[in-house]
Design a protein around this motif. Structure first.
Motif, PDB file in Angstrom:
ATOM      1  N   ASN A  45       0.799  -1.192  -0.216  1.00  0.00           N
ATOM      2  CA  ASN A  45      -0.024   0.032   0.039  1.00  0.00           C
ATOM      3  C   ASN A  45       0.708   1.227   0.107  1.00  0.00           C
ATOM      4  O   ASN A  45       1.074   1.951   1.255  1.00  0.00           O
ATOM      5  N   THR A  46       1.417   1.513  -1.096  1.00  0.00           N
ATOM      6  CA  THR A  46       2.253   2.753  -1.208  1.00  0.00           C
ATOM      7  C   THR A  46       1.839   3.441  -2.679  1.00  0.00           C
ATOM      8  O   THR A  46       1.158   2.707  -3.476  1.00  0.00           O
ATOM      9  N   SER A  47       2.224   4.739  -2.642  1.00  0.00           N
ATOM     10  CA  SER A  47       1.897   5.514  -3.815  1.00  0.00           C
ATOM     11  C   SER A  47       2.948   5.111  -5.191  1.00  0.00           C
ATOM     12  O   SER A  47       2.965   5.346  -6.224  1.00  0.00           O
ATOM     13  N   ASP A  48       4.122   4.233  -4.814  1.00  0.00           N
ATOM     14  CA  ASP A  48       5.014   3.864  -5.577  1.00  0.00           C
ATOM     15  C   ASP A  48       4.379   3.050  -6.837  1.00  0.00           C
ATOM     16  O   ASP A  48       3.739   2.341  -6.433  1.00  0.00           O
ATOM     17  N   LYS A  49       4.909   3.193  -7.794  1.00  0.00           N
ATOM     18  CA  LYS A  49       4.381   2.452  -8.864  1.00  0.00           C
ATOM     19  C   LYS A  49       4.878   0.999  -8.790  1.00  0.00           C
ATOM     20  O   LYS A  49       4.121   0.062  -9.204  1.00  0.00           O
ATOM     21  N   GLU A  50       6.184   1.002  -8.403  1.00  0.00           N
ATOM     22  CA  GLU A  50       6.533  -0.779  -8.107  1.00  0.00           C
ATOM     23  C   GLU A  50       6.123  -1.347  -6.932  1.00  0.00           C
ATOM     24  O   GLU A  50       6.831  -1.297  -5.750  1.00  0.00           O
ATOM     25  N   ASN A  51       4.812  -1.485  -6.699  1.00  0.00           N
ATOM     26  CA  ASN A  51       4.309  -1.954  -5.583  1.00  0.00           C
ATOM     27  C   ASN A  51       3.706  -3.343  -5.419  1.00  0.00           C
ATOM     28  O   ASN A  51       3.278  -3.897  -4.523  1.00  0.00           O
ATOM     29  N   LYS A  52       4.207  -4.110  -6.556  1.00  0.00           N
ATOM     30  CA  LYS A  52       3.856  -5.637  -6.607  1.00  0.00           C
ATOM     31  C   LYS A  52       5.069  -6.203  -6.149  1.00  0.00           C
ATOM     32  O   LYS A  52       6.017  -6.361  -6.899  1.00  0.00           O
ATOM     33  N   ILE A  53       4.722  -7.332  -5.348  1.00  0.00           N
ATOM     34  CA  ILE A  53       6.043  -8.241  -4.814  1.00  0.00           C
ATOM     35  C   ILE A  53       5.518  -9.321  -5.153  1.00  0.00           C
ATOM     36  O   ILE A  53       4.647 -10.092  -4.985  1.00  0.00           O
ATOM     37  N   PHE A  54       6.623 -10.285  -5.819  1.00  0.00           N
ATOM     38  CA  PHE A  54       6.471 -11.417  -6.230  1.00  0.00           C
ATOM     39  C   PHE A  54       7.671 -12.370  -5.762  1.00  0.00           C
ATOM     40  O   PHE A  54       8.755 -12.098  -5.769  1.00  0.00           O
ATOM     41  N   GLU A  55       7.315 -13.212  -5.003  1.00  0.00           N
ATOM     42  CA  GLU A  55       8.188 -14.006  -3.967  1.00  0.00           C
ATOM     43  C   GLU A  55       8.018 -15.259  -4.328  1.00  0.00           C
ATOM     44  O   GLU A  55       7.009 -15.913  -4.362  1.00  0.00           O
ATOM     45  N   VAL A  56       9.244 -16.213  -4.551  1.00  0.00           N
ATOM     46  CA  VAL A  56       9.074 -17.691  -4.818  1.00  0.00           C
ATOM     47  C   VAL A  56       9.827 -18.477  -4.136  1.00  0.00           C
ATOM     48  O   VAL A  56      11.105 -17.962  -3.966  1.00  0.00           O
ATOM     49  N   LYS A  57       9.284 -19.385  -3.523  1.00  0.00           N
ATOM     50  CA  LYS A  57      10.410 -20.609  -2.796  1.00  0.00           C
ATOM     51  C   LYS A  57      10.285 -22.089  -3.560  1.00  0.00           C
ATOM     52  O   LYS A  57       9.457 -22.460  -3.480  1.00  0.00           O
ATOM     53  N   VAL A  58      11.473 -22.301  -4.115  1.00  0.00           N
ATOM     54  CA  VAL A  58      11.620 -23.503  -4.792  1.00  0.00           C
ATOM     55  C   VAL A  58      12.239 -24.600  -4.011  1.00  0.00           C
ATOM     56  O   VAL A  58      13.332 -24.239  -3.522  1.00  0.00           O
ATOM     57  N   SER A  59      11.604 -25.681  -3.701  1.00  0.00           N
ATOM     58  CA  SER A  59      12.289 -26.757  -2.894  1.00  0.00           C
ATOM     59  C   SER A  59      12.675 -27.763  -3.942  1.00  0.00           C
ATOM     60  O   SER A  59      12.285 -28.333  -5.007  1.00  0.00           O
ATOM     61  N   VAL A  60      14.197 -27.821  -3.581  1.00  0.00           N
ATOM     62  CA  VAL A  60      14.777 -29.111  -4.367  1.00  0.00           C
ATOM     63  C   VAL A  60      15.338 -30.015  -3.403  1.00  0.00           C
ATOM     64  O   VAL A  60      15.728 -29.498  -2.243  1.00  0.00           O
ATOM     65  N   PRO A  61      15.776 -31.163  -3.737  1.00  0.00           N
ATOM     66  CA  PRO A  61      16.465 -32.045  -2.392  1.00  0.00           C
ATOM     67  C   PRO A  61      17.509 -31.416  -1.825  1.00  0.00           C
ATOM     68  O   PRO A  61      18.624 -31.024  -2.472  1.00  0.00           O
ATOM     69  N   GLY A  62      17.288 -31.314  -0.362  1.00  0.00           N
ATOM     70  CA  GLY A  62      18.523 -30.823   0.199  1.00  0.00           C
ATOM     71  C   GLY A  62      18.583 -29.349   0.436  1.00  0.00           C
ATOM     72  O   GLY A  62      19.564 -28.683   1.121  1.00  0.00           O
ATOM     73  N   ASP A  63      17.608 -28.683  -0.377  1.00  0.00           N
ATOM     74  CA  ASP A  63      17.897 -27.330  -0.420  1.00  0.00           C
ATOM     75  C   ASP A  63      16.630 -26.403  -0.743  1.00  0.00           C
ATOM     76  O   ASP A  63      15.675 -27.215  -1.055  1.00  0.00           O
ATOM     77  N   SER A  64      16.597 -25.243  -0.495  1.00  0.00           N
ATOM     78  CA  SER A  64      15.491 -24.411  -0.857  1.00  0.00           C
ATOM     79  C   SER A  64      15.752 -23.178  -1.603  1.00  0.00           C
ATOM     80  O   SER A  64      16.909 -22.349  -0.908  1.00  0.00           O
ATOM     81  N   LEU A  65      15.568 -22.769  -2.665  1.00  0.00           N
ATOM     82  CA  LEU A  65      15.726 -21.350  -3.404  1.00  0.00           C
ATOM     83  C   LEU A  65      14.685 -20.377  -3.116  1.00  0.00           C
ATOM     84  O   LEU A  65      13.749 -20.684  -3.515  1.00  0.00           O
ATOM     85  N   VAL A  66      15.138 -19.113  -2.841  1.00  0.00           N
ATOM     86  CA  VAL A  66      14.082 -18.092  -2.580  1.00  0.00           C
ATOM     87  C   VAL A  66      14.514 -16.748  -3.341  1.00  0.00           C
ATOM     88  O   VAL A  66      15.790 -16.416  -3.303  1.00  0.00           O
ATOM     89  N   VAL A  67      13.669 -16.372  -4.190  1.00  0.00           N
ATOM     90  CA  VAL A  67      13.683 -15.057  -4.971  1.00  0.00           C
ATOM     91  C   VAL A  67      12.420 -14.237  -4.584  1.00  0.00           C
ATOM     92  O   VAL A  67      11.177 -14.644  -4.652  1.00  0.00           O
ATOM     93  N   LYS A  68      13.020 -12.869  -4.223  1.00  0.00           N
ATOM     94  CA  LYS A  68      11.996 -11.783  -4.079  1.00  0.00           C
ATOM     95  C   LYS A  68      12.091 -10.820  -5.191  1.00  0.00           C
ATOM     96  O   LYS A  68      13.245 -10.240  -5.349  1.00  0.00           O
ATOM     97  N   LYS A  69      11.235 -10.223  -5.892  1.00  0.00           N
ATOM     98  CA  LYS A  69      11.211  -9.324  -6.959  1.00  0.00           C
ATOM     99  C   LYS A  69      10.164  -8.197  -6.748  1.00  0.00           C
ATOM    100  O   LYS A  69       8.983  -8.690  -6.377  1.00  0.00           O
ATOM    101  N   GLN A  70      10.389  -7.199  -6.855  1.00  0.00           N
ATOM    102  CA  GLN A  70       9.499  -5.974  -6.546  1.00  0.00           C
ATOM    103  C   GLN A  70       9.357  -5.281  -7.838  1.00  0.00           C
ATOM    104  O   GLN A  70      10.339  -4.606  -8.507  1.00  0.00           O
ATOM    105  N   CYS A  71       8.198  -5.266  -8.638  1.00  0.00           N
ATOM    106  CA  CYS A  71       8.152  -4.505  -9.926  1.00  0.00           C
ATOM    107  C   CYS A  71       6.833  -3.918 -10.053  1.00  0.00           C
ATOM    108  O   CYS A  71       5.959  -3.885  -9.452  1.00  0.00           O
ATOM    109  N   LYS A  72       6.481  -3.376 -11.405  1.00  0.00           N
ATOM    110  CA  LYS A  72       5.032  -2.602 -11.873  1.00  0.00           C
ATOM    111  C   LYS A  72       4.006  -3.739 -11.803  1.00  0.00           C
ATOM    112  O   LYS A  72       2.902  -3.363 -11.437  1.00  0.00           O
ATOM    113  N   SER A  73       4.340  -4.918 -12.272  1.00  0.00           N
ATOM    114  CA  SER A  73       3.456  -5.999 -12.469  1.00  0.00           C
ATOM    115  C   SER A  73       3.908  -7.392 -12.273  1.00  0.00           C
ATOM    116  O   SER A  73       5.120  -7.487 -12.030  1.00  0.00           O
ATOM    117  N   PHE A  74       2.820  -8.220 -11.825  1.00  0.00           N
ATOM    118  CA  PHE A  74       3.137  -9.600 -11.337  1.00  0.00           C
ATOM    119  C   PHE A  74       4.003 -10.363 -12.501  1.00  0.00           C
ATOM    120  O   PHE A  74       4.718 -11.241 -12.208  1.00  0.00           O
TER     121      PHE A  74
END
Length: 100
Positions: A45-74
């Motif tokens: 909830n901001t007036s900034d145009k880049e207010n959409k946050i896409f966060e993904v957690k990928v599970s692989v054997p023995g580990d998990s990868l996390v990526v978080k991106k903030q952009c104008k659109s999903f």
């Protein structure tokens, strides 16, 4: 690959969910041992145009990868996060090959 998508404080339409599923399925080309992935879609909830946050957690054997991106659109966030995950999965696969 099983993709669990959760949209926080809004309802994501079917078109967006299908787009995310298609992009995430392409990760199987780079690393075939992906167990599942959890996607979180958030709107700040901001007036900034880049207010959409896409966060993904990928599970692989023995580990998990996390990526978080903030952009104008999903869609843009999805593309950027999948590109980042591709690099990480390629690197992980190369490390595994080194041990064999």
């Amino acid at each position: 690959m099983k993709v669990n998508t959760q949209s926080v404080n809004f309802n994501a339409d079917e078109k967006l969910l299908t787009f995310i599923q298609k992009r995430m399925d392409k990760l199987d080309l780079y690393y075939d041992k992906v167990i599942k992935s959890d996607v979180f879609l958030k709107v700040e909830n901001t007036s900034d145009k880049e207010n959409k946050i896409f966060e993904v957690k990928v599970s692989v054997p023995g580990d998990s990868l996390v990526v978080k991106k903030q952009c104008k659109s999903f869609e843009e966030g999805t593309d950027m996060a999948v590109a980042s995950l591709e690099r990480q999965l390629k690197k992980k696969k190369e490390k595994l090959r080194a041990y064999l």
